[in-house]
Design a protein around this motif. Structure first.
Motif, PDB file in Angstrom:
ATOM      1  N   LYS A 156     -44.687   3.942  -8.372  1.00 40.98           N
ATOM      2  CA  LYS A 156     -44.038   3.462  -8.272  1.00 40.98           C
ATOM      3  C   LYS A 156     -43.993   3.678  -6.300  1.00 40.98           C
ATOM      4  CE  LYS A 156     -41.044   4.497 -12.261  1.00 40.98           C
ATOM      5  NZ  LYS A 156     -40.310   5.354 -12.434  1.00 40.98           N
ATOM      6  N   THR A 157     -43.276   3.343  -6.043  1.00 37.76           N
ATOM      7  CA  THR A 157     -42.782   3.464  -4.293  1.00 37.76           C
ATOM      8  C   THR A 157     -41.694   4.174  -4.517  1.00 37.76           C
ATOM      9  OG1 THR A 157     -43.792   1.169  -3.988  1.00 37.76           O
ATOM     10  CG2 THR A 157     -42.543   1.559  -2.344  1.00 37.76           C
ATOM     11  N   PHE A 158     -41.692   4.739  -3.196  1.00 35.17           N
ATOM     12  CA  PHE A 158     -40.703   5.547  -2.960  1.00 35.17           C
ATOM     13  C   PHE A 158     -40.748   5.789  -1.281  1.00 35.17           C
ATOM     14  CE2 PHE A 158     -42.441   7.800  -6.659  1.00 35.17           C
ATOM     15  CZ  PHE A 158     -40.853   8.670  -7.143  1.00 35.17           C
ATOM     16  N   ILE A 159     -39.283   5.672  -0.507  1.00 37.56           N
ATOM     17  CA  ILE A 159     -38.716   5.306   0.263  1.00 37.56           C
ATOM     18  C   ILE A 159     -37.674   6.400   0.551  1.00 37.56           C
ATOM     19  CG2 ILE A 159     -37.715   3.725   2.694  1.00 37.56           C
ATOM     20  CD1 ILE A 159     -39.312   1.373   1.175  1.00 37.56           C
ATOM     21  N   THR A 160     -37.618   7.216   1.479  1.00 43.33           N
ATOM     22  CA  THR A 160     -36.388   8.462   1.143  1.00 43.33           C
ATOM     23  C   THR A 160     -36.260   8.643   3.016  1.00 43.33           C
ATOM     24  OG1 THR A 160     -37.954  10.300   1.927  1.00 43.33           O
ATOM     25  CG2 THR A 160     -37.342   9.556  -0.376  1.00 43.33           C
ATOM     26  N   VAL A 161     -34.970   8.466   3.237  1.00 38.52           N
ATOM     27  CA  VAL A 161     -34.080   8.942   4.005  1.00 38.52           C
ATOM     28  C   VAL A 161     -33.119  10.061   4.212  1.00 38.52           C
ATOM     29  CG1 VAL A 161     -33.018   8.355   6.382  1.00 38.52           C
ATOM     30  CG2 VAL A 161     -33.496   6.495   5.275  1.00 38.52           C
ATOM     31  N   ASN A 162     -33.333  11.386   5.574  1.00 36.32           N
ATOM     32  CA  ASN A 162     -32.903  12.572   5.099  1.00 36.32           C
ATOM     33  C   ASN A 162     -32.361  12.764   6.564  1.00 36.32           C
ATOM     34  OD1 ASN A 162     -35.341  13.178   3.712  1.00 36.32           O
ATOM     35  ND2 ASN A 162     -33.143  13.737   2.297  1.00 36.32           N
ATOM     36  N   SER A 163     -31.143  13.358   6.597  1.00 32.88           N
ATOM     37  CA  SER A 163     -30.679  13.321   7.971  1.00 32.88           C
ATOM     38  C   SER A 163     -28.586  14.423   7.678  1.00 32.88           C
ATOM     39  CB  SER A 163     -30.431  12.038   8.699  1.00 32.88           C
ATOM     40  OG  SER A 163     -29.310  11.222   8.232  1.00 32.88           O
ATOM     41  N   SER A 164     -28.040  14.421   9.160  1.00 30.36           N
ATOM     42  CA  SER A 164     -26.861  14.609   8.821  1.00 30.36           C
ATOM     43  C   SER A 164     -26.165  13.848   8.312  1.00 30.36           C
ATOM     44  CB  SER A 164     -27.165  15.685   9.810  1.00 30.36           C
ATOM     45  OG  SER A 164     -26.697  15.079  11.560  1.00 30.36           O
ATOM     46  N   ALA A 165     -26.628  12.402   8.699  1.00 27.68           N
ATOM     47  CA  ALA A 165     -25.384  11.890   7.545  1.00 27.68           C
ATOM     48  C   ALA A 165     -25.323  10.992   6.176  1.00 27.68           C
ATOM     49  CB  ALA A 165     -25.166  10.240   9.277  1.00 27.68           C
ATOM     50  N   MET A 166     -27.086  11.739   6.473  1.00 24.12           N
ATOM     51  CA  MET A 166     -26.815  10.793   5.194  1.00 24.12           C
ATOM     52  C   MET A 166     -28.624  10.850   4.724  1.00 24.12           C
ATOM     53  SD  MET A 166     -27.833   6.745   4.173  1.00 24.12           S
ATOM     54  CE  MET A 166     -26.753   5.701   4.477  1.00 24.12           C
ATOM     55  N   ASP A 167     -28.069  11.376   2.342  1.00 22.93           N
ATOM     56  CA  ASP A 167     -30.300  11.113   2.246  1.00 22.93           C
ATOM     57  C   ASP A 167     -29.762  10.290   1.554  1.00 22.93           C
ATOM     58  OD1 ASP A 167     -30.379  13.666   3.256  1.00 22.93           O
ATOM     59  OD2 ASP A 167     -29.289  15.014   2.531  1.00 22.93           O
ATOM     60  N   ALA A 168     -30.842   9.306   1.738  1.00 21.66           N
ATOM     61  CA  ALA A 168     -31.290   8.714   0.747  1.00 21.66           C
ATOM     62  C   ALA A 168     -32.615   8.132   0.376  1.00 21.66           C
ATOM     63  CB  ALA A 168     -31.132   6.995   1.323  1.00 21.66           C
ATOM     64  N   ASP A 210     -26.237   9.604  -0.397  1.00 18.72           N
ATOM     65  CA  ASP A 210     -25.197  10.724  -0.389  1.00 18.72           C
ATOM     66  C   ASP A 210     -24.724  10.343   1.164  1.00 18.72           C
ATOM     67  OD1 ASP A 210     -24.993  12.098  -3.228  1.00 18.72           O
ATOM     68  OD2 ASP A 210     -26.235  13.014  -2.838  1.00 18.72           O
ATOM     69  N   ILE A 211     -23.928  10.499   1.411  1.00 17.43           N
ATOM     70  CA  ILE A 211     -22.879   9.822   2.632  1.00 17.43           C
ATOM     71  C   ILE A 211     -22.409  10.720   2.658  1.00 17.43           C
ATOM     72  CG2 ILE A 211     -21.987   8.288   3.940  1.00 17.43           C
ATOM     73  CD1 ILE A 211     -24.218   6.722   2.572  1.00 17.43           C
ATOM     74  N   LYS A 212     -22.896  11.941   3.899  1.00 17.19           N
ATOM     75  CA  LYS A 212     -22.432  13.013   4.246  1.00 17.19           C
ATOM     76  C   LYS A 212     -20.950  13.027   5.497  1.00 17.19           C
ATOM     77  CE  LYS A 212     -27.189  14.607   3.766  1.00 17.19           C
ATOM     78  NZ  LYS A 212     -28.139  15.522   4.261  1.00 17.19           N
ATOM     79  N   ASP A 214     -19.727  13.184   9.017  1.00 21.75           N
ATOM     80  CA  ASP A 214     -20.236  13.372   9.750  1.00 21.75           C
ATOM     81  C   ASP A 214     -19.824  12.427  11.440  1.00 21.75           C
ATOM     82  OD1 ASP A 214     -22.726  12.201  11.986  1.00 21.75           O
ATOM     83  OD2 ASP A 214     -23.566  14.308  10.981  1.00 21.75           O
ATOM     84  N   PRO A 215     -19.918  12.899  11.882  1.00 20.93           N
ATOM     85  CA  PRO A 215     -19.120  12.017  13.512  1.00 20.93           C
ATOM     86  C   PRO A 215     -19.857  11.012  14.075  1.00 20.93           C
ATOM     87  CG  PRO A 215     -19.270  14.592  13.744  1.00 20.93           C
ATOM     88  CD  PRO A 215     -20.355  14.023  12.586  1.00 20.93           C
ATOM     89  N   LEU A 216     -20.964  10.630  13.166  1.00 20.93           N
ATOM     90  CA  LEU A 216     -21.622   9.474  13.876  1.00 20.93           C
ATOM     91  C   LEU A 216     -20.635   8.405  13.301  1.00 20.93           C
ATOM     92  CD1 LEU A 216     -24.031   7.747  14.816  1.00 20.93           C
ATOM     93  CD2 LEU A 216     -24.706   8.520  12.490  1.00 20.93           C
ATOM     94  N   TYR A 217     -20.527   8.599  12.430  1.00 19.60           N
ATOM     95  CA  TYR A 217     -20.109   6.827  11.459  1.00 19.60           C
ATOM     96  C   TYR A 217     -18.616   6.920  12.174  1.00 19.60           C
ATOM     97  CZ  TYR A 217     -22.711   7.915   7.632  1.00 19.60           C
ATOM     98  OH  TYR A 217     -23.546   8.066   6.387  1.00 19.60           O
ATOM     99  N   ALA A 218     -17.490   7.337  12.926  1.00 14.22           N
ATOM    100  CA  ALA A 218     -16.869   7.577  13.471  1.00 14.22           C
ATOM    101  C   ALA A 218     -16.987   7.105  15.188  1.00 14.22           C
ATOM    102  CB  ALA A 218     -15.678   8.482  13.911  1.00 14.22           C
ATOM    103  N   ASN A 229     -18.085  14.562   0.599  1.00 17.27           N
ATOM    104  CA  ASN A 229     -19.715  12.893   0.638  1.00 17.27           C
ATOM    105  C   ASN A 229     -19.476  12.626  -0.522  1.00 17.27           C
ATOM    106  OD1 ASN A 229     -21.204  15.563   2.213  1.00 17.27           O
ATOM    107  ND2 ASN A 229     -22.360  15.994   0.448  1.00 17.27           N
ATOM    108  N   MET A 230     -19.839  11.252  -0.348  1.00 16.91           N
ATOM    109  CA  MET A 230     -19.420  10.221  -0.750  1.00 16.91           C
ATOM    110  C   MET A 230     -21.086   9.626  -1.801  1.00 16.91           C
ATOM    111  SD  MET A 230     -17.296   7.249   1.228  1.00 16.91           S
ATOM    112  CE  MET A 230     -18.382   7.009   2.378  1.00 16.91           C
TER     113      MET A 230
END
Length: 233
Positions: A156-168, A210-212, A214-218, A229-230
């Motif tokens: 299986k292929t996994f692509i992950t992103v972890n940050s203060s704004a999002m974990d995916a 998980d959308i957190k 975070d001021p980045l979205y503003a 969290n969404m």
């Protein structure tokens, strides 16, 4: 499409039997006067490249006011897919000039890339962004580190992103080179667009994010506000 280069000036030295880059010794210093991406003509890129037997060390910089960087690294071209380890210091980049963002915005960041294996069947890649600052409307937003990984485990292929704004995570039976086509196929079902000439088949994908708050979205999406969290599945 949307990419045009001008004349390149510099020196190139190649030693070996024939023109096989996997066995030859190669050294060069190249200055590219300008290149155009989308609507902007960038000026001033310099690259030094040296290596032998398919492994190369490189370093360089760009000095256009809308794209100021310096970079260095090592690339191996001895296999079907390259492997690259690199550090890129982006001192200023303007995605609006690239046509990637609809409003004036710029950012700086320090990127570490360790792309050990880009073969879709054995993917092993890591990207880390540090000291990222986004500038918009005379305001500066400082972002915590962002980590992105791609790997294959038990078929299986996994692509992950972890940050203060999002974990995916995007995981499943697919090849990362097919993701663009897969997402386009999925979008076409809802937009009633014509089907692709060669659709991707025999894949399965699970996506979770998980959308957190975070001021980045503003900064990127003015008017968007949420304080919990969404979760997207």
């Amino acid at each position: 499409e949307g990419f045009v280069c001008s004349k390149a000036n510099g020196t190139v030295s190649l030693n070996g039997a024939g023109m096989d880059y996997t066995t030859a010794a190669f050294q060069s210093g190249i200055d590219l006067a300008s290149f155009r991406i989308k609507q902007h003509v960038y000026t001033g890129i310099h690259v030094d490249l040296a290596g032998r037997s398919g492994t190369f060390d490189f370093k360089g910089n760009t000095k256009d006011p809308l794209l100021v960087t310096n970079f260095n690294g090592t690339a191996s071209m001895s296999n079907k897919y390259p492997s690259i380890k690199s550090f890129i210091n982006v001192q200023n980049a303007n995605p609006f000039a690239l046509g990637l963002y609809a409003d004036s915005l710029s950012f700086k960041t320090k990127a570490n890339l360790d792309l050990k294996d880009l073969d879709p069947s054995s993917l092993n890649a890591y990207i880390r962004l540090d000291s990222t600052v986004v500038f918009k409307n005379n305001s500066a937003y400082r972002m915590d580190s962002l980590l992105a990984k791609g790997y294959v485990d038990i078929g299986k292929t996994f692509i992950t992103v972890n940050s203060s704004a999002m974990d995916a995570v995007v995981k499943g039976v697919y090849q990362y080179t097919e993701l663009g086509a897969i997402f386009q196929q999925t979008l076409n079902k809802y937009t009633h667009s014509p089907a692709a000439a060669a659709p991707v088949s025999n894949y399965s994908i699970d996506m979770a994010a998980d959308i957190k708050p975070d001021p980045l979205y503003a900064v990127l999406l003015p008017g968007l506000f949420f304080d919990k969290n969404m979760s997207l599945r």
